[in-house]
Design an enzyme around this catalytic site. Structure first.
Site, mmCIF file in Angstrom:
data_model
loop_
_atom_site.group_PDB
_atom_site.id
_atom_site.type_symbol
_atom_site.label_atom_id
_atom_site.label_comp_id
_atom_site.label_asym_id
_atom_site.label_seq_id
_atom_site.Cartn_x
_atom_site.Cartn_y
_atom_site.Cartn_z
ATOM 1 N N ASN A 148 -30.698 -13.141 20.456
ATOM 2 C CA ASN A 148 -29.355 -14.196 21.475
ATOM 3 C C ASN A 148 -27.392 -14.285 21.076
ATOM 4 O OD1 ASN A 148 -30.146 -15.852 19.274
ATOM 5 N ND2 ASN A 148 -29.977 -17.553 19.839
ATOM 6 N N LYS A 171 -31.529 -5.560 9.735
ATOM 7 C CA LYS A 171 -32.641 -5.480 10.404
ATOM 8 C C LYS A 171 -32.251 -6.114 12.009
ATOM 9 C CE LYS A 171 -35.830 -5.845 12.189
ATOM 10 N NZ LYS A 171 -35.785 -6.170 14.101
ATOM 11 N N ALA A 173 -32.688 -7.607 16.426
ATOM 12 C CA ALA A 173 -33.782 -7.654 17.450
ATOM 13 C C ALA A 173 -34.112 -6.540 17.643
ATOM 14 C CB ALA A 173 -33.516 -9.157 17.964
ATOM 15 N N GLY A 225 -33.617 -17.222 13.290
ATOM 16 C CA GLY A 225 -35.245 -16.761 14.060
ATOM 17 C C GLY A 225 -35.869 -18.385 13.874
ATOM 18 N N SER A 226 -37.338 -17.706 14.689
ATOM 19 C CA SER A 226 -38.007 -18.695 14.630
ATOM 20 C C SER A 226 -38.731 -19.390 13.472
ATOM 21 C CB SER A 226 -39.354 -18.300 15.350
ATOM 22 O OG SER A 226 -40.322 -17.911 14.732
ATOM 23 N N GLU A 247 -31.593 -20.047 9.499
ATOM 24 C CA GLU A 247 -31.539 -20.281 10.108
ATOM 25 C C GLU A 247 -32.579 -20.142 11.341
ATOM 26 O OE1 GLU A 247 -28.499 -22.087 9.916
ATOM 27 O OE2 GLU A 247 -27.320 -21.114 8.090
ATOM 28 N N LEU A 248 -33.299 -21.711 11.574
ATOM 29 C CA LEU A 248 -34.077 -21.820 12.038
ATOM 30 C C LEU A 248 -33.739 -22.563 13.741
ATOM 31 C CD1 LEU A 248 -36.963 -22.182 8.770
ATOM 32 C CD2 LEU A 248 -35.536 -20.098 9.776
ATOM 33 N N CYS A 281 -29.829 -21.455 19.563
ATOM 34 C CA CYS A 281 -30.486 -22.225 19.031
ATOM 35 C C CYS A 281 -29.871 -23.738 18.433
ATOM 36 C CB CYS A 281 -30.288 -22.087 17.067
ATOM 37 S SG CYS A 281 -31.018 -20.004 17.093
ATOM 38 N N GLU A 376 -38.825 -25.107 21.614
ATOM 39 C CA GLU A 376 -37.642 -25.687 21.914
ATOM 40 C C GLU A 376 -37.664 -24.349 23.398
ATOM 41 O OE1 GLU A 376 -34.568 -23.164 19.208
ATOM 42 O OE2 GLU A 376 -36.197 -23.232 18.866
HETATM 43 C C1 SIN Z 1 -27.184 -19.222 17.313
HETATM 44 O O1 SIN Z 1 -27.748 -19.791 18.474
HETATM 45 O O2 SIN Z 1 -27.420 -19.176 16.092
HETATM 46 C C2 SIN Z 1 -25.813 -19.805 17.868
HETATM 47 C C3 SIN Z 1 -25.074 -19.934 18.472
HETATM 48 C C4 SIN Z 1 -24.232 -20.391 17.425
HETATM 49 O O3 SIN Z 1 -23.724 -19.655 16.984
HETATM 50 O O4 SIN Z 1 -22.720 -21.437 18.151
#
Ligand code: SIN
Length: 474
Positions: A148, A171, A173, A225-226, A247-248, A281, A376
């Site tokens: 994303n 690595k 996506a 990721g998730s 960072e989930l 996220c 989500e």
């Molecule tokens: C993310 O969705 O991990 C990045 C979003 C952001 O940095 O604001």
């Protein structure tokens, strides 16, 4: 869709096999990427471990100079990089420029931060002893990044790692291998020594990850990721005692109080919820509006959402591009169907006119039993709920296992501080729908992960603290 020709990618590392890269614009395959496996991962680990021996000895000034050249090359190649990202994952080019600038800002910030990896001296109780504390690069880093933010989440992880003196195996996506290869090739062009940054693209991440997760020379895993995958990785890293930054997922609430500037609140809900077609996220998933302004706010929001331009991400006028793939679209459609079946009202949007495109939606009459409120959505759907008082708003906002980002809108300074302090989240935007920035910490509480990226915190993930005790001879 025609085949994409980008000369820089011709020089990308080769693997025995390749896989096709499909564009969400029309589903067509437009390029191929190396399909790395276990053997490639073993070789990459050997190279990264050997490169670490010399990279860790470079001065911060040498590393900063390479990072600065990398930053300049990113700026030089913006049009091609933005186009590539639009083709790979559907981010509209105008928004893509914003992401690329954001990605560049991490490289610039950590080029500067490399020179500020300070140590300490501590007074000793013994006249003949000196206590020093040094911070040293941890070692080989394995970074797994999502589709994303194909540039920004990559640089947010690897710029601090490289600045600290670590070597990196990345690595990306499987949806966005080319943008990562592009970044890797710019690093090389900037003078990044062989083995300091290796990009392993793969259709199936398992063979590559199995090797790297079991390799004790890989000292840090950084993953975005998730939550489900993050938990598995957390367990798998225990055997080799890796340091982790995870960072989930998130389920961000957006609280709008009756005294808020409604025009600004609508504008920022749009920026927060609909950037990247809701595939972020930190996008809000639940908008709570104080009862007395709820109708007025919802009307204004619905009008603004209905005016968003959905279309080809390569067109500079487009605001909402396609969703990334069929699974992404299926999830959004399932959430809308479930909400409708359980009594929600779809005020605007909510249909998929063609391909992977989805009309941004505003939904009311939402309750906590709906999928929208439990998972989500990762798509352009904005559920609007109501609250009567501050304590109820805080309770509803915190009623989730996630804790990444939350937002609140008010003109009352006392309330702004009270609510910001009460929200159980790693990031709180007060009258700010897009708080992410290179110099501030990004990360969550509870099931949204551990560790921080960005700012002075981001580089700490890649540094070990060493106590050196020096006893002077008499
Ligand atoms: C993310 O969705 O991990 C990045 C979003 C952001 O940095 O604001």
């Amino acid at each position: 869709m025609t085949t994409l020709e980008i000369p820089r990618l011709e020089r990308a590392p080769k693997a025995a096999r390749t896989f096709k890269v499909h564009s969400p614009i029309d589903g067509g395959a437009f390029a191929e990427a190396p399909d790395c496996g276990a053997e490639d991962a073993r070789n990459a680990a050997d190279r990264a471990a050997s490169a670490f021996e010399s990279w860790k000895r470079t001065t911060a000034y040498e590393r900063a100079a390479i990072l600065k050249r990398w930053h300049a090359l990113m700026i030089q190649n913006e049009p091609e990089m933005i186009r590539l990202m639009a083709m790979e994952m559907g981010k509209p080019v105008t928004e893509g420029l914003g992401e690329l600038k954001y990605a560049e800002s991490f490289v610039e910030w950590y080029a500067e931060e490399a020179k500020r990896i300070y140590g300490d001296t501590i007074p000793s109780q013994f006249a003949h002893k000196r206590i020093m504390v040094a911070r040293q690069p941890t070692g080989v880093v394995y970074a797994i990044t999502p589709w994303n933010f194909p540039y920004a989440v990559v640089t947010r992880k690897i710029a601090p790692a490289l600045a600290a003196g670590c070597t990196v195996i990345l690595k990306p996506a499987e949806q966005t291998p080319l943008s990562a290869l592009y970044l890797g090739s710019l690093w090389e062009e900037a003078g990044g020594p062989a083995g300091t940054l290796q990009v392993l693209t793969a259709l199936d991440p398992v063979p590559v990850s199995s090797i790297l997760l079991n390799d004790p020379r890989v000292r840090v895993l950084s993953f975005t990721g998730s939550t489900a995958v993050g938990m598995t990785l957390y367990e798998r890293c225990a055997k080799t005692m890796k340091r982790l930054a995870l960072e989930l997922g998130g389920h961000a609430p957006f609280l709008i109080f009756a005294d808020a500037d409604l025009d600004a609140a609508v504008r920022e809900v749009i920026a927060c919820k609909f950037r990247n077609a809701g595939q972020t996220c930190v996008c809000t998933n639940r908008i709570y509006v104080e009862e007395k302004i709820a109708e007025n706010f919802t009307d204004r929001l619905a009008r603004a959402v209905a005016a968003l331009r959905v279309g080809d991400p390569l067109d500079p006028a487009t605001q909402i591009g396609p969703l990334v793939n069929a699974q992404g679209l299926e999830k959004v459609e399932r959430h809308i169907r479930d909400a409708r079946n359980k009594g929600a009202r779809i005020v605007t949007g909510g249909a998929s006119p063609r391909g992977l495109y989805f009309e941004p939606a505003v939904v009311t009459n939402v309750d906590s039993g709906m999928l929208l409120m439990q998972e989500e959505t990762f798509g352009p759907v904005a559920p609007v709920l109501r609250f009567r008082e501050e304590s109820e708003a805080i309770r509803m906002a915190n009623d989730t296992s996630y804790g990444l980002a939350a937002y609140l809108w008010t003109r009352d300074l006392g309330r702004a501080m009270r609510v910001a302090e009460a929200l159980d989240y790693g990031i709180v935007g007060v009258n700010d729908g897009v708080p992410s920035t290179a110099q501030a910490p990004f990360g969550g509480r509870k099931f949204s992960g551990i560790g921080r990226e960005g700012g002075r915190w981001g580089i700490e993930e890649y540094l070990d603290v060493k106590h050196i005790s020096l006893a002077l001879s008499s």
